[in-house]
Design an enzyme around this catalytic site. Structure first.
Site, PDB file in Angstrom:
ATOM      1  N   ARG A  46      23.224  -1.195   3.128  1.00 44.31           N
ATOM      2  CA  ARG A  46      22.221  -0.791   2.132  1.00 44.31           C
ATOM      3  C   ARG A  46      21.573  -2.020   1.498  1.00 44.31           C
ATOM      4  O   ARG A  46      20.382  -2.065   1.258  1.00 44.31           O
ATOM      5  CB  ARG A  46      22.840   0.123   1.049  1.00 44.31           C
ATOM      6  CG  ARG A  46      21.890   0.354  -0.130  1.00 44.31           C
ATOM      7  CD  ARG A  46      22.228   1.579  -0.974  1.00 44.31           C
ATOM      8  NE  ARG A  46      23.647   1.720  -1.230  1.00 44.31           N
ATOM      9  CZ  ARG A  46      24.368   0.984  -2.089  1.00 44.31           C
ATOM     10  NH1 ARG A  46      23.781   0.037  -2.793  1.00 44.31           N
ATOM     11  NH2 ARG A  46      25.656   1.202  -2.243  1.00 44.31           N
ATOM     12  N   TYR A  98      -3.944   9.145  -1.168  1.00 48.12           N
ATOM     13  CA  TYR A  98      -3.115   9.997  -0.304  1.00 48.12           C
ATOM     14  C   TYR A  98      -2.424  11.082  -1.160  1.00 48.12           C
ATOM     15  O   TYR A  98      -1.879  10.779  -2.233  1.00 48.12           O
ATOM     16  CB  TYR A  98      -2.086   9.123   0.423  1.00 48.12           C
ATOM     17  CG  TYR A  98      -1.011   9.932   1.086  1.00 48.12           C
ATOM     18  CD1 TYR A  98      -1.330  10.906   2.040  1.00 48.12           C
ATOM     19  CD2 TYR A  98       0.331   9.759   0.765  1.00 48.12           C
ATOM     20  CE1 TYR A  98      -0.344  11.673   2.640  1.00 48.12           C
ATOM     21  CE2 TYR A  98       1.325  10.511   1.357  1.00 48.12           C
ATOM     22  CZ  TYR A  98       0.979  11.471   2.296  1.00 48.12           C
ATOM     23  OH  TYR A  98       1.956  12.233   2.885  1.00 48.12           O
ATOM     24  N   ASP A 170      -2.399   0.036  -1.207  1.00 52.17           N
ATOM     25  CA  ASP A 170      -1.825   0.739  -0.054  1.00 52.17           C
ATOM     26  C   ASP A 170      -2.699   0.374   1.143  1.00 52.17           C
ATOM     27  O   ASP A 170      -3.851   0.792   1.243  1.00 52.17           O
ATOM     28  CB  ASP A 170      -1.836   2.251  -0.317  1.00 52.17           C
ATOM     29  CG  ASP A 170      -1.173   3.044   0.807  1.00 52.17           C
ATOM     30  OD1 ASP A 170      -1.186   2.562   1.955  1.00 52.17           O
ATOM     31  OD2 ASP A 170      -0.659   4.148   0.535  1.00 52.17           O
ATOM     32  N   LYS A 195       2.648   4.861  10.361  1.00 50.20           N
ATOM     33  CA  LYS A 195       1.315   4.973  10.935  1.00 50.20           C
ATOM     34  C   LYS A 195       1.080   3.843  11.943  1.00 50.20           C
ATOM     35  O   LYS A 195       1.793   3.755  12.913  1.00 50.20           O
ATOM     36  CB  LYS A 195       0.281   5.004   9.806  1.00 50.20           C
ATOM     37  CG  LYS A 195       0.618   6.022   8.685  1.00 50.20           C
ATOM     38  CD  LYS A 195       0.668   7.418   9.217  1.00 50.20           C
ATOM     39  CE  LYS A 195       0.958   8.520   8.223  1.00 50.20           C
ATOM     40  NZ  LYS A 195       1.808   8.307   7.090  1.00 50.20           N
TER      41      LYS A 195
END
Ligand SMILES: Cc1ncc(COP(=O)(O)O)c(C=O)c1O
Length: 381
Positions: A46, A98, A170, A195
């Site tokens: 982690r 978005y 972004d 993406k």
């Protein structure tokens, strides 16, 4: 080194333990300590994992920045970035955003005392007007999803910096191949690597890129405390995808231009939005801050909702589905898909009407793509 070389080599030296030329998938939870209080650079996956580190180094290099952090999804990266803030802080957000980011900003984060104001950042002076003493962050996307509006990143950075606030960009739609917001003055870049960076629609992921060490430390602390990390296989797949980002983006762009030019002027369409058209309202800003116009094209059907629905269900090469930026072409209906989280009034106010269809132009043969769209259009008359 140039972009193509960095994509293949940054963070990807031969494995120190074995000489493996490709970064191994370190599928391990923990790392054995040589002695109490000593480690070999990794302790627990982690907190840090070598496969993930390779991806982080690579993405930072592609953005021309010092530090990258990988997350389990684009939304985890966005939520992780918001953990830089404290209750009572205020954020100015470009309203063309978005739908998932809007959902987080409007439905979750106000519960933790964060406040948001939405502005039309295509006119950066609206940001200046919305600043409050408590404004700590300005949040923009460019080009925007799905209307492909352009926001002047350098102008926004100047306003944010003048106020002592962070500018977050972004950069999912543009990718680091076409645009590097940190060089334009932004403090933080976020990506949905799901993406173009991953590029093959086979792995969900996100990334945050920063140049400032104190910001990196704060983000790292928050990510370790909250845990939104990608597994090593997902990091490896994203890294493999990123190696070919440059060649893919060049072809996405060439195909998108062909599609936009083929669709332009068709009687079934009220509009074709593509920043590469010289008469696109954001063309000048795109030429100033991007190295190309990307692989997305958004259209508006003259026949409204009925025509848009028919079109989305009639394409054969373009598949109807959420997401974008993969090698395969996708058609999306933002009103009910990517932007479902907005109210109908909010969507219409941004021009996201029932007539809007978003095209993620993939890497299939451009003739096949254009033929597919034209045959679907003939059904929409
Ligand atoms: C611009 C943009 N940012 C962030 C996200 C969220 O990314 P993810 O789906 O990987 O959580 C998306 C997803 O569509 C997006 O289009």
């Amino acid at each position: 080194m140039k972009f193509e070389t960095l994509a293949i080599h940054a963070g990807q030296a031969p494995d120190a333990a074995t000489g493996a030329s490709i970064v191994p998938v370190y599928q391990t939870v923990t790392f054995t300590h040589p002695a109490i209080g000593e480690d070999r650079g990794f302790v627990y996956s982690r907190s840090g994992n070598p496969t993930r580190s390779a991806l982080e180094t690579c993405i930072a290099a592609l953005e021309g920045a010092r530090f990258g952090l990988a997350y389990a999804s684009g939304m985890a990266a966005i939520a992780g970035t918001m953990q830089l803030l404290r209750s009572g802080d205020h954020v100015v957000v470009a309203d063309d955003l978005y739908g998932g980011s809007h959902r987080l900003f409007s439905k979750i984060l106000p519960n933790f005392g964060l406040r948001f104001s939405y502005v039309d950042a295509t006119r950066p002076e609206t940001i200046a007007k919305a600043l409050l003493p408590a404004t700590r962050m300005v949040w923009i996307e460019s080009p925007t999803n799905p209307m492909l509006r352009l926001i002047d990143i350098a102008a926004c950075a100047q306003i944010a910096r003048g106020h002592g606030a962070w500018l977050v960009v972004d950069n999912t739609f543009a990718t680091p191949y076409l645009q590097n917001p940190i060089a334009l003055g932004a403090h933080v870049v976020v990506h949905s690597t799901t993406k173009y960076l991953g590029g093959h629609s086979d792995v969900i992921g996100g990334a945050v890129v920063i140049d400032d060490e104190a910001l990196r430390d704060a983000l790292l602390f928050a990510r370790n405390a909250t845990g939104g990390v990608p597994g090593p296989w997902d990091a490896w797949l994203t890294l493999r995808g990123a190696k070919t980002l440059a060649v893919r983006m060049r072809q996405h762009e060439a195909n998108a231009r062909r599609v936009a030019e083929t669709l332009r002027g068709r009687p079934e369409l009220a509009a074709v939005h593509y920043p590469g058209f010289p008469d696109h309202p954001g063309h000048e800003v795109a030429c100033k801050q991007m190295r190309g116009f990307g692989g997305m094209v958004t259209i508006e059907l003259r026949g409204g909702e009925a025509a848009a629905r028919k079109f989305c269900e009639a394409t054969r090469v373009f598949a109807l589905g959420e997401s974008l930026g993969g090698v395969e072409s996708l058609v999306g209906y933002p009103f009910l898909m990517s932007h479902a989280a907005y109210s109908p009034e909010e969507k219409r106010a941004k021009g996201i009407t029932e007539a809007v269809v978003r095209l993620s132009v993939g890497l299939e043969d451009a003739d096949d793509l254009c033929d597919d769209l034209l045959q679907a259009l003939t059904l929409c008359r």
